[in-house]
Design a protein around this motif. Sequence first.
Motif: not given
Length: 399
Positions: A107, A124-126, A145, A160-161, A173-176
């Motif tokens: 994260t 922000f989770s990977g 990033c 991520w956004d 948040q999930e990755p872009l």
Amino acid sequence: MRFLAALGATPEMTAVIEEQLASLRIAKRAAPSAEPAYLLDIDVSKPAQSASSRFVAVSCSNKSIRVYNRETLNFLREYSGRPGVLHGVRFAHACDSTVFSACSDGTVKCWDIRSAAQKAVQVFSGYPSNAFISFDINCSDLIICAGTEKVEKDTFLVFWDARGITNCASATQEPLGVYSESHNDDITKICFHPVEPNLVVSGSTDGLVNVFNINKDNEDDALISTCNSDSSVSFIGWSGKDYKQVYCVTHDEGFCWWDTAQLDTEEPITLLHVLDVRDAVCPENDSLHYLVGGFYHEKADKLFLIGGTSTGNIHLVGCGRAGLGLAGTLCGGHAAPVRSFCWSLADESLLTGGEDAQLLLWKPGAVERSLAKKASMKIASSVQKRVRVHNSSLKSRKK
């Protein structure tokens, strides 16, 4: 110090730089922590308009982030990454109360230092196998990033956004998406361009330093250039007018410097490649044992490296196409190797953190009231970074 003039600075600017570096003195020391730890990374909050930075955040080897007052170095808050390990620390550009760190649990965590709560306000989770060891947020606060350790054959840059972070709305948040083809080993450093939000450079233990334009549709098109440092990358940054140059420091004390403005010309992009800075820079009374990183001095249009000795002295090294030269030495501050620093152009000050668990603020002409100096700490060597040397040639890839 006359070496700076040989590197290309005007005599007037050289004199200013010499005076500035020569007059740096310890202004403040942070009070010792109850749990001493190596200070591995430092960032200062971005000033709002004309106001000065208010906060300092420090990433520590005990899996925590500590926040201090910028001027007094008084301790304010501490956040824990346990059971994960926190890597790096960055403030948002538009909100000086928002601070981030990558975590080995896959994260990137965001804390709001206005709140006394210990829980991250945004995560922000990977992906499941990700263990993040590097990260950055772009200058517009829109994209985060993070770089991963190598797991089996996989190494990722994960994006991520980040919109909405300045409000610190609690959410995961999930990755872009990811880049997965450009590195084949641990991604040790990520650094977004200071003013171009779509440009990012990454460095790895595979020896590669890659520059991307993330505005492109896919990874292959996004990759602007690939440069090889011939070693494991420990630090990367941008330099030069309009920040068109990139540079890196390696784990075995090498230095590489490239000019990306030359990619579409017949001129070589390599400005300087020094295999071992310790051999190139020989202080008269004190050897150079290691490098920490570098910073670009905008007013002087000059790149400097920061290194030091095992006893805590700090060397500032001027960089030019003609080579490297000692620009100044700061003594009497640390009692062990320096691990982190943050240069402030606004007031020409320098923050340093080390293996002696000390956080110091250096300012021109400062006078420290207390001259107490801590003894060197003895912490298990497991925090030492791995060194992998790669003997491949420099190459560039043009889009």
